[in-house]
Design a protein around this motif. Structure first.
Motif, mmCIF file in Angstrom:
data_model
loop_
_atom_site.group_PDB
_atom_site.id
_atom_site.type_symbol
_atom_site.label_atom_id
_atom_site.label_comp_id
_atom_site.label_asym_id
_atom_site.label_seq_id
_atom_site.Cartn_x
_atom_site.Cartn_y
_atom_site.Cartn_z
ATOM 1 N N CYS A 97 44.146 17.334 13.524
ATOM 2 C CA CYS A 97 44.686 18.609 13.047
ATOM 3 C C CYS A 97 43.604 19.569 12.576
ATOM 4 N N ARG A 98 42.429 19.054 12.280
ATOM 5 C CA ARG A 98 41.300 19.948 11.970
ATOM 6 C C ARG A 98 40.998 20.846 13.157
ATOM 7 N N GLN A 99 41.206 20.330 14.338
ATOM 8 C CA GLN A 99 40.914 21.073 15.556
ATOM 9 C C GLN A 99 41.891 22.230 15.773
ATOM 10 N N GLU A 100 42.995 22.246 15.032
ATOM 11 C CA GLU A 100 43.940 23.356 15.112
ATOM 12 C C GLU A 100 43.393 24.613 14.451
ATOM 13 N N LEU A 101 42.394 24.463 13.596
ATOM 14 C CA LEU A 101 41.763 25.593 12.942
ATOM 15 C C LEU A 101 40.733 26.158 13.912
ATOM 16 N N SER A 102 41.028 27.315 14.455
ATOM 17 C CA SER A 102 40.181 27.897 15.491
ATOM 18 C C SER A 102 40.068 29.397 15.310
ATOM 19 N N LEU A 103 38.934 29.923 15.697
ATOM 20 C CA LEU A 103 38.745 31.362 15.756
ATOM 21 C C LEU A 103 39.070 31.787 17.175
ATOM 22 N N VAL A 104 40.031 32.675 17.320
ATOM 23 C CA VAL A 104 40.470 33.110 18.642
ATOM 24 C C VAL A 104 39.690 34.358 19.032
ATOM 25 N N HIS A 105 39.043 34.282 20.190
ATOM 26 C CA HIS A 105 38.307 35.423 20.736
ATOM 27 C C HIS A 105 39.086 35.970 21.915
ATOM 28 N N ILE A 106 39.284 37.262 21.906
ATOM 29 C CA ILE A 106 39.941 37.907 23.037
ATOM 30 C C ILE A 106 39.030 39.025 23.502
ATOM 31 N N ASP A 107 38.576 38.912 24.722
ATOM 32 C CA ASP A 107 37.736 39.947 25.310
ATOM 33 C C ASP A 107 38.632 40.811 26.188
ATOM 34 N N MET A 108 38.895 42.031 25.729
ATOM 35 C CA MET A 108 39.789 42.907 26.471
ATOM 36 C C MET A 108 39.025 44.143 26.944
ATOM 37 N N THR A 109 39.423 44.621 28.075
ATOM 38 C CA THR A 109 38.945 45.911 28.537
ATOM 39 C C THR A 109 39.944 46.952 28.054
ATOM 40 N N GLU A 110 39.599 48.221 28.175
ATOM 41 C CA GLU A 110 40.527 49.269 27.742
ATOM 42 C C GLU A 110 41.834 49.182 28.515
ATOM 43 N N ASP A 111 41.792 48.782 29.786
ATOM 44 C CA ASP A 111 43.007 48.676 30.591
ATOM 45 C C ASP A 111 43.937 47.583 30.057
#
Length: 136
Positions: free
Chosen positions: A116-130
């Motif tokens: 359950c420690r692995q449930e702690l995550s930093l979510v990265h989302i790389d989005m373009t303007e579109d």
């Protein structure tokens, strides 16, 4: 029988219980203590939890902060009662423990904590303007 106590500073315990109720329904084996919401000494509530202690049952206590006063108070109960004490918990570990079908020994609890420690995550989302229009 598995007996679970969730004890935290302020109303975090009640809040997490609300989430549990939504996800798995109300459970009579879960007790919550919201410490320091008023001048009441919450030690009586801990005593009530352990009042009918039976060494044939399983007891698991969750606290919010390792160095916090709620956890430190629970450590004192470890001298008298046999229970698993998990601090710094998250919703995944609560669900894993509550829904575990078998009696949990220390090594099993450690494995679940690590999982359950692995449930702690930093979510990265790389989005373009579109892509941004897709999230509005």
């Amino acid at each position: 029988m598995r007996n679970i106590l969730i004890a935290t500073h302020s109303t975090f315990a009640s809040g997490i219980q609300g989430s549990l109720n939504l996800l798995i329904g109300e459970r009579s084996e879960i007790t919550v203590i919201d410490a320091y919401v008023d001048d009441t000494d919450y030690t009586e509530k801990i005593d009530d939890f352990f009042e009918k202690y039976n060494d044939q049952d399983e007891y698991i206590v969750f606290t919010d902060l390792y160095g916090g006063s709620v956890n430190q108070k629970m450590v004192n109960y470890k001298n008298k009662y046999d229970f698993h004490l998990i601090t710094g918990f998250n919703l995944p570990i609560l669900l894993e423990i509550i829904l575990a079908g078998e009696t949990l020994n220390s090594s099993m609890v450690e494995e679940l904590v690590e999982k359950c420690r692995q449930e702690l995550s930093l979510v990265h989302i790389d989005m373009t303007e579109d892509d941004e229009d897709d999230f509005i």
